[in-house]
Design an enzyme around this catalytic site. Structure first.
Site, mmCIF file in Angstrom:
data_model
loop_
_atom_site.group_PDB
_atom_site.id
_atom_site.type_symbol
_atom_site.label_atom_id
_atom_site.label_comp_id
_atom_site.label_asym_id
_atom_site.label_seq_id
_atom_site.Cartn_x
_atom_site.Cartn_y
_atom_site.Cartn_z
ATOM 1 N N HIS A 16 3.314 -9.891 14.526
ATOM 2 C CA HIS A 16 2.449 -9.356 13.488
ATOM 3 C C HIS A 16 2.957 -8.081 12.823
ATOM 4 O O HIS A 16 2.965 -7.971 11.611
ATOM 5 C CB HIS A 16 1.077 -9.118 14.124
ATOM 6 N N LEU B 198 0.814 -1.213 0.000
ATOM 7 C CA LEU B 198 0.000 0.000 0.000
ATOM 8 C C LEU B 198 0.844 1.258 0.000
ATOM 9 O O LEU B 198 0.537 2.221 -0.702
ATOM 10 C CB LEU B 198 -0.917 -0.002 1.214
ATOM 11 N N ALA B 199 1.904 1.285 0.787
ATOM 12 C CA ALA B 199 2.729 2.495 0.842
ATOM 13 C C ALA B 199 3.468 2.689 -0.484
ATOM 14 O O ALA B 199 3.410 3.763 -1.092
ATOM 15 C CB ALA B 199 3.712 2.414 2.004
ATOM 16 N N ARG C 8 -4.337 -4.376 21.389
ATOM 17 C CA ARG C 8 -3.676 -5.641 21.065
ATOM 18 C C ARG C 8 -2.596 -6.047 22.059
ATOM 19 O O ARG C 8 -2.509 -7.212 22.432
ATOM 20 C CB ARG C 8 -3.060 -5.540 19.666
ATOM 21 N N HIS D 209 0.084 -10.017 17.791
ATOM 22 C CA HIS D 209 -1.364 -9.927 17.597
ATOM 23 C C HIS D 209 -2.077 -10.981 18.441
ATOM 24 O O HIS D 209 -1.674 -12.142 18.439
ATOM 25 C CB HIS D 209 -1.684 -10.132 16.116
ATOM 26 N N ARG E 92 0.491 -0.359 17.981
ATOM 27 C CA ARG E 92 -0.374 0.163 16.931
ATOM 28 C C ARG E 92 -1.813 -0.261 17.169
ATOM 29 O O ARG E 92 -2.076 -1.414 17.497
ATOM 30 C CB ARG E 92 0.076 -0.366 15.569
#
Lengths: 638, 248
Positions: A401, A43-44, A330, A266, A435
């Protein structure tokens, strides 16, 4: 080295618009003289490459996969956050900023996090325009769901395949630029080194994975968008090819690494079932919207889940964190699971899992509704385990993760090497020490579509009048030679142990000593253990074939050689931080209830590390975190 | 479990390949198919032989990298699965398993089970996108799309680009892959504007890449790990005819 984060002055909500108004521009006619390399097509990388090409910069893009569409962003399931407040439930840019900063245990920059929340609004617009089929209400408006660590519904989603759909949007935008000749895309090419000329990033050395040919590429700026290195733990939710090599090699050329030990473990992955296992499959966090997590109250319980009566079940997240319950963040959820498993309450054949139970949700909402929301996740669960989660609870377990750590970047996403930018998961910036769910797709997209195109222009405008460096420059030749030497060395060890053997050993060591919880003793042991393993690797490795052909084992060996160095830095990083924050939990620093004990007086900084050579200890450069707009508080979810 | 493997070994696109026999005697039935292949490769490497090259990455069925013919079926015997999600519990102890690459003129073999699927990327480059540059779009909720349309577009968009449809089709047609993208975008108001141009360009690129015509057997849908429907092909044909009729 003084680290300058280049945070613009002024009120929080004006910083980014102020920056954009002041940033230098490059005239459209001049952009074609400023080639840019983008490594990675997740995506980046894909969003950056497409957006820069649209503006007129000649872009060369690289991915190791056989198609740009296969980058690991594709596997993100649950969603992407945006502060649209479509649900009228009190969301705002400020609220999202605060949730993200708090979720990261106040170990990120205010200005970066605010910008992330601010740009989230445009991202949804962009994705919809590209044809991303987000979930919709019957009237046609966009739908939302809730994710961990927040009390609003701000997550946009496309069933359990949000990453795939967002990536296809970015990939298609990239393909459009390829068809227009604005991007040259090299798939099955791996970046093996960064070329720095007179202190500035000017190109890369790559290996064609189908032919073994080593090539040089020059540009006026290099963008690494190569994702995270959680695969260092071997068993992880990442793809087999995910690696830390591009950022590590940039690190060895002078780019600082920030907080490399901050890895998100995760809470809802499938548990390990045997030694042969190659990966742990993630079950989206979105499942925690309707699933309840529990273990039996009785240790070493032998009964099947459905035979355990309600009063003999311990819904430990609801018990410990009543206001967030099953949607606790998380790091907290994973640690709570580990605590129960270690105490002997784990379930499943290996006693290494906890239950994620949908029976209440199915009873209240009906099976059809649950199927519509999570159908593909339930069928994925069945494919892998052969169990039906509509009938009995899922068994889940924590797994490595996401890398919060990565290359240190300033507000402009530039590393400490001028001209080298790091975007998406490859950098350390917005997530702090933990995150929040559905913020990784967001950060990758925002970096690529909306931030880099401005900050890169600001840098490139200064390069316009400089002499152009070509691949004939002696520095390219020197770096290329080093790359070739390393590849040949790996092929010539001719030992008896495969690359995976070392990877598995390293992964276990790191998971035990530098995973969900860390201690001074454990980390010191780990550093010694890694050094021993590294020595063994260079004596005992076997790579069949040569560097001049397709050679999957050689690819692995190169990545593991880097992991064996990254791992050591991770342990140094974790050792030097004598506090607990977010995913970094030092056993020595905890409250009486077993919660993380932060030390804002001594550790309110980002740890940026400088490479000092293989036999020297890395050098720490702290970047103090200053909080002008919010007050640091104890991160409580109870 | 004991497993007898017959695996296609081929040095490169120009060299002739052949099936080679391998025996594995300690296969756990919980292993995934690719983990079984990993086990074989570990043994080959230690013996000084070249491992079997095969494509794989996410190992959770979404990246579309893995793909091989297992006993003559793309991704193996279980419907709705990619090779990486297939588990050894689906096979009998002592079974003989044939493993071959996806075969099609447009998918040349690189080595062993690895094939070149870049033709798929070129089909997308021909028009599988919406022309919407970064920064242009309007507020997302100004464009209403009904729940049903969004879900139906998603069903088409779920394609992972693995190529099982091509490998399954007796004409090596890429109709299912191409039509899934055409339908995904044509079903949404954002994508409608370019629908005619898109379908003509993508279909013509598909032909140029050497894929055959749709054989109308619908085998592709049966073997597709994502269950992409052949109705997408009907949609593509309709869009194609419409675009041709309304052209100039």
């Amino acid at each position: 080295m003084e680290l300058d984060a280049k945070i613009p002055a002024g009120p929080l909500e004006n910083k980014w618009s102020h920056y954009k108004a002041q940033a230098k521009l490059v005239n459209p006619a001049n952009r074609k003289k400023l080639p840019v390399i983008v490594v990675g097509t997740g995506l980046a990388g894909a969003s950056a490459a497409a957006s820069l090409a649209e503006q007129g910069y000649p872009v060369t893009s690289f991915c190791f996969q056989d198609s740009a569409r296969r980058a690991h962003s594709v596997a993100a399931q649950g969603g992407v956050n945006a502060a649209k407040n479509y649900q009228n439930d009190g969301d705002s840019v400020y609220r999202m900023f605060y949730d993200t900063l708090k979720g990261g245990d106040f170990r990120a920059r205010e200005a970066n996090v605010y910008r992330l929340a601010e740009c989230s609004l445009n991202l949804i617009d962009q994705a919809v325009a590209q044809g991303v089929p987000f979930a919709r209400e019957y009237g046609g408006y966009l739908s939302n769901r809730s994710f961990g660590g927040v009390q609003v519904s701000r997550t946009f989603y496309a069933r359990g395949q949000t990453g795939q759909q967002l990536l296809l949007g970015a990939y298609q935008a990239l393909m459009r630029q390829v068809s227009l000749g604005k991007v040259i895309l090299y798939s099955r090419h791996e970046m093996l080194d960064l070329v720095v000329v007179e202190g500035k990033a000017k190109g890369i050395i790559s290996r064609n994975l189908d032919t073994g040919v080593i090539e040089r590429f020059a540009a006026e700026a290099v963008v690494v968008a190569t994702g995270g290195f959680g695969k260092i733990y071997y068993l992880s939710t990442l793809a087999m090819g995910c690696n830390g090599s591009a950022i590590w090699r940039a690190h060895k050329r002078g780019a600082l690494m920030a907080c490399p030990s901050w890895t998100q473990i995760h809470p809802t992955s499938l548990p390990q079932s045997g030694d042969y296992q190659s990966k742990l499959t993630l079950m989206s966090e979105s499942l925690r919207n309707d699933g309840r997590i529990w273990v039996p109250k009785l240790a070493n319980e032998e009964r099947a889940a459905n035979d355990i009566p309600e009063q003999e079940r311990d819904y430990y997240l609801e018990r410990r964190y009543p206001s967030f319950g099953n949607l606790a963040p998380r790091d907290i959820s994973s640690r709570a699971a580990k605590e129960r498993i270690d105490a002997g309450f784990g379930v499943g054949a290996q006693k290494n899992a906890v239950y994620l139970d949908f029976s209440k949700a199915i009873k209240e909402q009906g099976k059809d509704k649950i199927k519509e929301k999570y159908g593909n996740l339930f069928s994925m669960y069945k494919k892998i385990t052969a169990d039906d989660a509509y009938i009995a609870p899922m068994k889940i377990s924590p797994a490595a993760h996401f890398s919060m750590g990565g290359l240190w970047v300033d507000y402009e996403l530039m590393t400490t090497i001028p001209g080298l930018f790091a975007i998406g998961e490859a950098n350390f910036a917005d997530h702090g020490a933990n995150r929040l769910g559905a913020n990784s797709l967001l950060q990758a997209c925002v970096d690529g579509y909306f931030i880099l195109p401005y900050t890169l222009a600001n840098y490139l405008s200064g390069e316009l009048k400089k002499d152009k460096i070509t691949v004939e420059h002696p520095e390219f030749e020197r770096v290329e030679k080093e790359v070739v030497t390393q590849l040949n060395e790996l092929c010539q060890i001719k030992g008896t142990k495969t690359a995976d053997y070392f990877h598995k050993k390293l992964g276990k060591l790191l998971y035990d000593k530098c995973g969900l919880s860390r201690s001074k003793t454990g980390l010191t042991e780990a550093i010694a253990g890694i050094k021993t393993l590294r020595a063994e690797f260079y004596k005992e490795l076997i790579v069949p074939g040569s560097a001049a052909e397709i050679n999957g084992e050689l690819e692995k060996a190169g990545r593991i050689a880097d992991y064996l160095e990254i791992a050591e830095l991770m342990c140094h990083d974790a050792l030097s931080r004598e506090e607990s924050c977010g995913a970094h939990f030092r056993e020595e620093y905890q409250t009486a209830d077993g919660e993380a004990l932060r030390d804002d007086k001594n550790y309110c900084y980002v740890s940026a590390w400088e490479w000092a050579g293989i036999d020297a200890a890395p050098v720490l450069h702290p970047e103090p975190l200053e909080f002008e707009f919010i007050k640091l508080s104890v991160r409580s979810y109870s | 479990m004991k497993i007898h493997l017959k695996i296609w070994r081929q040095q490169d696109a120009k060299t002739k390949g052949k099936l080679v026999d391998y025996m594995l005697d300690q296969v756990d039935h919980h292993m995934s198919f690719l983990e079984m292949m990993d086990t074989l490769n570990e043994q080959l490497i230690v013996k000084g032989e070249m491992p079997v090259e095969f494509d794989h990455d996410c190992r959770e069925g979404i990246c579309g990298t893995c793909g091989m013919m297992i006993n003559g079926q793309a991704h193996g015997p279980v419907p709705g699965l990619t090779a990486c999600q297939l588990h050894m519990r689906e096979f009998e102890d002592g079974a003989t398993i044939y493993v071959e690459p996806f075969r099609a003129k447009a998918f040349p073999v690189k080595r062993d089970l690895k094939v070149d699927r870049s033709s798929f990327d070129r089909i997308i480059q021909a028009g599988g996108f919406i022309t919407a540059s970064t920064g242009q779009p309007a507020e997302a909720n100004t464009l209403l799309i009904t729940h049903e349309s969004a879900e139906s577009a998603f069903d088409s968009a779920a394609c992972i680009g693995c190529g099982a449809c091509v490998a399954t089709c007796k004409n090596s047609s890429a109709a299912l892959f191409t039509s899934a993208k055409i339908s995904h975008l044509a079903k949404l108001p954002q994508g409608e504007k370019e629908a005619a141009k898109r379908v003509l360009k993508m279909v013509s690129r598909m032909d140029e890449e050497g894929f055959g015509h749709c054989s109308n057997t619908e085998a592709c849908e049966v073997e597709c790990p994502q269950g992409i429907s052949v109705l997408n092909i009907a949609r593509m044909n309709w869009e194609y005819t419409k675009a041709n009729l309304l052209k100039d």
